[in-house]
Design a protein around this motif. Structure first.
Motif, PDB file in Angstrom:
ATOM      1  N   TYR A  24      -1.105  13.682   7.035  1.00  0.00           N
ATOM      2  CA  TYR A  24       0.108  13.436   6.253  1.00  0.00           C
ATOM      3  C   TYR A  24       1.071  12.529   7.002  1.00  0.00           C
ATOM      4  O   TYR A  24       1.264  12.665   8.207  1.00  0.00           O
ATOM      5  CB  TYR A  24       0.807  14.758   5.910  1.00  0.00           C
ATOM      6  N   PHE A  25       1.668  11.611   6.264  1.00  0.00           N
ATOM      7  CA  PHE A  25       2.732  10.776   6.798  1.00  0.00           C
ATOM      8  C   PHE A  25       4.023  11.589   6.868  1.00  0.00           C
ATOM      9  O   PHE A  25       4.798  11.474   7.790  1.00  0.00           O
ATOM     10  CB  PHE A  25       2.922   9.534   5.911  1.00  0.00           C
ATOM     11  N   PHE A  26       4.199  12.436   5.834  1.00  0.00           N
ATOM     12  CA  PHE A  26       5.390  13.282   5.760  1.00  0.00           C
ATOM     13  C   PHE A  26       5.027  14.539   4.991  1.00  0.00           C
ATOM     14  O   PHE A  26       4.352  14.467   3.969  1.00  0.00           O
ATOM     15  CB  PHE A  26       6.520  12.533   5.043  1.00  0.00           C
ATOM     16  N   GLU A  27       5.491  15.685   5.476  1.00  0.00           N
ATOM     17  CA  GLU A  27       5.256  16.946   4.767  1.00  0.00           C
ATOM     18  C   GLU A  27       6.451  17.858   5.015  1.00  0.00           C
ATOM     19  O   GLU A  27       6.890  18.038   6.148  1.00  0.00           O
ATOM     20  CB  GLU A  27       3.974  17.603   5.285  1.00  0.00           C
ATOM     21  N   GLU A  28       6.985  18.412   3.924  1.00  0.00           N
ATOM     22  CA  GLU A  28       8.126  19.318   4.039  1.00  0.00           C
ATOM     23  C   GLU A  28       8.020  20.387   2.969  1.00  0.00           C
ATOM     24  O   GLU A  28       7.720  20.100   1.813  1.00  0.00           O
ATOM     25  CB  GLU A  28       9.439  18.552   3.856  1.00  0.00           C
ATOM     26  N   LYS A  29       8.278  21.612   3.378  1.00  0.00           N
ATOM     27  CA  LYS A  29       8.285  22.710   2.420  1.00  0.00           C
ATOM     28  C   LYS A  29       9.470  23.602   2.742  1.00  0.00           C
ATOM     29  O   LYS A  29       9.587  24.136   3.841  1.00  0.00           O
ATOM     30  CB  LYS A  29       6.977  23.504   2.490  1.00  0.00           C
ATOM     31  N   THR A  30      10.361  23.727   1.770  1.00  0.00           N
ATOM     32  CA  THR A  30      11.513  24.617   1.897  1.00  0.00           C
ATOM     33  C   THR A  30      11.521  25.532   0.680  1.00  0.00           C
ATOM     34  O   THR A  30      10.604  25.494  -0.137  1.00  0.00           O
ATOM     35  CB  THR A  30      12.836  23.815   1.958  1.00  0.00           C
ATOM     36  N   ASP A  31      12.589  26.315   0.514  1.00  0.00           N
ATOM     37  CA  ASP A  31      12.697  27.195  -0.657  1.00  0.00           C
ATOM     38  C   ASP A  31      12.746  26.409  -1.960  1.00  0.00           C
ATOM     39  O   ASP A  31      12.270  26.867  -2.989  1.00  0.00           O
ATOM     40  CB  ASP A  31      13.952  28.070  -0.544  1.00  0.00           C
ATOM     41  N   SER A  32      13.332  25.199  -1.919  1.00  0.00           N
ATOM     42  CA  SER A  32      13.512  24.440  -3.160  1.00  0.00           C
ATOM     43  C   SER A  32      12.700  23.150  -3.223  1.00  0.00           C
ATOM     44  O   SER A  32      12.671  22.493  -4.255  1.00  0.00           O
ATOM     45  CB  SER A  32      14.997  24.100  -3.334  1.00  0.00           C
ATOM     46  N   THR A  33      12.027  22.777  -2.148  1.00  0.00           N
ATOM     47  CA  THR A  33      11.331  21.502  -2.102  1.00  0.00           C
ATOM     48  C   THR A  33       9.952  21.650  -1.481  1.00  0.00           C
ATOM     49  O   THR A  33       9.788  22.361  -0.499  1.00  0.00           O
ATOM     50  CB  THR A  33      12.132  20.486  -1.251  1.00  0.00           C
ATOM     51  N   ALA A  34       8.990  20.959  -2.058  1.00  0.00           N
ATOM     52  CA  ALA A  34       7.655  20.868  -1.476  1.00  0.00           C
ATOM     53  C   ALA A  34       7.165  19.433  -1.651  1.00  0.00           C
ATOM     54  O   ALA A  34       6.926  18.986  -2.771  1.00  0.00           O
ATOM     55  CB  ALA A  34       6.702  21.840  -2.148  1.00  0.00           C
ATOM     56  N   ILE A  35       7.069  18.717  -0.543  1.00  0.00           N
ATOM     57  CA  ILE A  35       6.669  17.314  -0.591  1.00  0.00           C
ATOM     58  C   ILE A  35       5.548  17.081   0.414  1.00  0.00           C
ATOM     59  O   ILE A  35       5.637  17.497   1.566  1.00  0.00           O
ATOM     60  CB  ILE A  35       7.855  16.383  -0.266  1.00  0.00           C
ATOM     61  N   LYS A  36       4.497  16.390  -0.045  1.00  0.00           N
ATOM     62  CA  LYS A  36       3.403  15.944   0.818  1.00  0.00           C
ATOM     63  C   LYS A  36       3.203  14.460   0.542  1.00  0.00           C
ATOM     64  O   LYS A  36       3.062  14.062  -0.616  1.00  0.00           O
ATOM     65  CB  LYS A  36       2.097  16.666   0.499  1.00  0.00           C
ATOM     66  N   VAL A  37       3.192  13.657   1.595  1.00  0.00           N
ATOM     67  CA  VAL A  37       2.999  12.214   1.449  1.00  0.00           C
ATOM     68  C   VAL A  37       1.911  11.774   2.419  1.00  0.00           C
ATOM     69  O   VAL A  37       1.999  12.026   3.618  1.00  0.00           O
ATOM     70  CB  VAL A  37       4.300  11.435   1.750  1.00  0.00           C
ATOM     71  N   LEU A  38       0.887  11.130   1.888  1.00  0.00           N
ATOM     72  CA  LEU A  38      -0.183  10.598   2.722  1.00  0.00           C
ATOM     73  C   LEU A  38       0.197   9.199   3.212  1.00  0.00           C
ATOM     74  O   LEU A  38       1.017   8.521   2.584  1.00  0.00           O
ATOM     75  CB  LEU A  38      -1.490  10.522   1.934  1.00  0.00           C
ATOM     76  N   PRO A  39      -0.404   8.731   4.299  1.00  0.00           N
ATOM     77  CA  PRO A  39      -0.136   7.362   4.749  1.00  0.00           C
ATOM     78  C   PRO A  39      -0.596   6.333   3.710  1.00  0.00           C
ATOM     79  O   PRO A  39      -1.486   6.605   2.908  1.00  0.00           O
ATOM     80  CB  PRO A  39      -0.980   7.229   6.027  1.00  0.00           C
ATOM     81  N   GLU A  40       0.013   5.154   3.748  1.00  0.00           N
ATOM     82  CA  GLU A  40      -0.358   4.079   2.818  1.00  0.00           C
ATOM     83  C   GLU A  40      -1.813   3.675   3.035  1.00  0.00           C
ATOM     84  O   GLU A  40      -2.307   3.636   4.161  1.00  0.00           O
ATOM     85  CB  GLU A  40       0.510   2.844   3.045  1.00  0.00           C
ATOM     86  N   LYS A  41      -2.466   3.368   1.923  1.00  0.00           N
ATOM     87  CA  LYS A  41      -3.846   2.889   1.954  1.00  0.00           C
ATOM     88  C   LYS A  41      -3.917   1.557   1.217  1.00  0.00           C
ATOM     89  O   LYS A  41      -3.429   1.427   0.092  1.00  0.00           O
ATOM     90  CB  LYS A  41      -4.795   3.876   1.259  1.00  0.00           C
ATOM     91  N   LEU A  42      -4.530   0.571   1.844  1.00  0.00           N
ATOM     92  CA  LEU A  42      -4.727  -0.730   1.225  1.00  0.00           C
ATOM     93  C   LEU A  42      -5.852  -0.622   0.203  1.00  0.00           C
ATOM     94  O   LEU A  42      -6.940  -0.142   0.527  1.00  0.00           O
ATOM     95  CB  LEU A  42      -5.075  -1.767   2.292  1.00  0.00           C
ATOM     96  N   VAL A  43      -5.603  -1.062  -1.035  1.00  0.00           N
ATOM     97  CA  VAL A  43      -6.652  -1.013  -2.057  1.00  0.00           C
ATOM     98  C   VAL A  43      -7.071  -2.403  -2.521  1.00  0.00           C
ATOM     99  O   VAL A  43      -8.115  -2.555  -3.150  1.00  0.00           O
ATOM    100  CB  VAL A  43      -6.253  -0.138  -3.270  1.00  0.00           C
ATOM    101  N   TYR A  44      -6.250  -3.413  -2.216  1.00  0.00           N
ATOM    102  CA  TYR A  44      -6.608  -4.767  -2.628  1.00  0.00           C
ATOM    103  C   TYR A  44      -5.991  -5.756  -1.656  1.00  0.00           C
ATOM    104  O   TYR A  44      -4.833  -5.592  -1.250  1.00  0.00           O
ATOM    105  CB  TYR A  44      -6.103  -5.055  -4.043  1.00  0.00           C
ATOM    106  N   GLU A  45      -6.778  -6.767  -1.299  1.00  0.00           N
ATOM    107  CA  GLU A  45      -6.272  -7.846  -0.449  1.00  0.00           C
ATOM    108  C   GLU A  45      -6.932  -9.151  -0.871  1.00  0.00           C
ATOM    109  O   GLU A  45      -8.146  -9.210  -1.055  1.00  0.00           O
ATOM    110  CB  GLU A  45      -6.581  -7.564   1.022  1.00  0.00           C
ATOM    111  N   ARG A  46      -6.114 -10.161  -1.033  1.00  0.00           N
ATOM    112  CA  ARG A  46      -6.623 -11.517  -1.286  1.00  0.00           C
ATOM    113  C   ARG A  46      -5.851 -12.449  -0.365  1.00  0.00           C
ATOM    114  O   ARG A  46      -4.622 -12.524  -0.425  1.00  0.00           O
ATOM    115  CB  ARG A  46      -6.439 -11.943  -2.728  1.00  0.00           C
ATOM    116  N   VAL A  47      -6.580 -13.138   0.502  1.00  0.00           N
ATOM    117  CA  VAL A  47      -5.982 -14.129   1.390  1.00  0.00           C
ATOM    118  C   VAL A  47      -6.636 -15.457   1.043  1.00  0.00           C
ATOM    119  O   VAL A  47      -7.860 -15.599   1.116  1.00  0.00           O
ATOM    120  CB  VAL A  47      -6.221 -13.779   2.879  1.00  0.00           C
ATOM    121  N   PHE A  48      -5.808 -16.419   0.628  1.00  0.00           N
ATOM    122  CA  PHE A  48      -6.324 -17.727   0.249  1.00  0.00           C
ATOM    123  C   PHE A  48      -5.339 -18.773   0.750  1.00  0.00           C
ATOM    124  O   PHE A  48      -4.217 -18.875   0.234  1.00  0.00           O
ATOM    125  CB  PHE A  48      -6.487 -17.818  -1.274  1.00  0.00           C
ATOM    126  N   GLY A  49      -5.734 -19.524   1.758  1.00  0.00           N
ATOM    127  CA  GLY A  49      -4.834 -20.519   2.335  1.00  0.00           C
ATOM    128  C   GLY A  49      -3.596 -19.845   2.902  1.00  0.00           C
ATOM    129  O   GLY A  49      -3.684 -18.927   3.707  1.00  0.00           O
TER     130      GLY A  49
END
Length: 189
Positions: A24-49
């Motif tokens: 996890y990039f970020f994870e927090e769990k409290t009485d009112s909040t539950a958040i899990k965030v994974l690290p960014e993943k590249l799904v597309y790349e185009r390099v041209f010139g």
């Protein structure tokens, strides 16, 4: 007795390896909040010139709602027109098993911001938005790799062919876009 010890050891190793898969990039769990965030993943790349186009996903769970953060980055020495997302925007995936899966936008109108790289003398556009899964499509994404992605921007659609593996020129990393959901959806459930 040896068999029980062996099975217990094997179970411990398997459960540890499953947890290790969910970094996890970020994870927090409290009485009112539950958040899990994974690290960014590249799904597309185009390099041209002098032009680069990148699409990155961030999978997250915000208080029980599986969500995908999408970031579209464009860099070019030429002018780059703005891309925008709104509440009618969608991401549509064509899976290798022939199924079509649609994610719905949670965005009000948001457009790509424009920047300038003085060193490389290039324009840079960055667009970030969020999309949610629906119950009937969520399970399909865990079963089959993705072959094609369409993002419906305001006023235009863009199609992206997702590869099994990307050895990124821009990021110097390796990513596996076609199986991103098969590998990582379990981490945000």
């Amino acid at each position: 007795m040896k068999l029980i010890v062996y099975l217990f050891s094997l179970f411990s190793i398997l459960s540890y390896s499953q947890k290790k898969d969910c970094e996890y990039f970020f994870e927090e769990k409290t009485d009112s909040t539950a958040i899990k965030v994974l690290p960014e993943k590249l799904v597309y790349e185009r390099v041209f010139g002098n032009s680069k186009d990148l699409v990155q996903f961030t999978l997250l769970n915000n208080n029980g709602v599986p969500t995908i953060g999408v970031q579209v980055l464009q860099k070019s020495s030429l002018f780059i027109p703005a891309l925008c997302l709104d509440s009618k925007s969608k991401i549509i995936f064509q899976l290798e098993n022939g199924k079509i899966v649609t994610l719905l936008s949670t965005n009000k109108e948001v457009c790509s911001s424009l920047g300038y790289d003085e060193i490389e003398k290039s324009n840079i556009r960055v667009l970030s938005g969020y999309f949610v899964f629906t119950r009937n499509n969520y399970d399909q994404l865990k079963k089959s790799p993705i072959s094609l992605m369409r993002i419906q921007f305001v006023g235009e659609n863009k199609d992206y062919s997702l590869k099994k593996e990307i050895n990124s020129e821009a990021l110097n990393t390796t990513h596996y876009p076609s199986t991103i959901f098969m590998e990582h959806l379990k981490c945000i459930e």
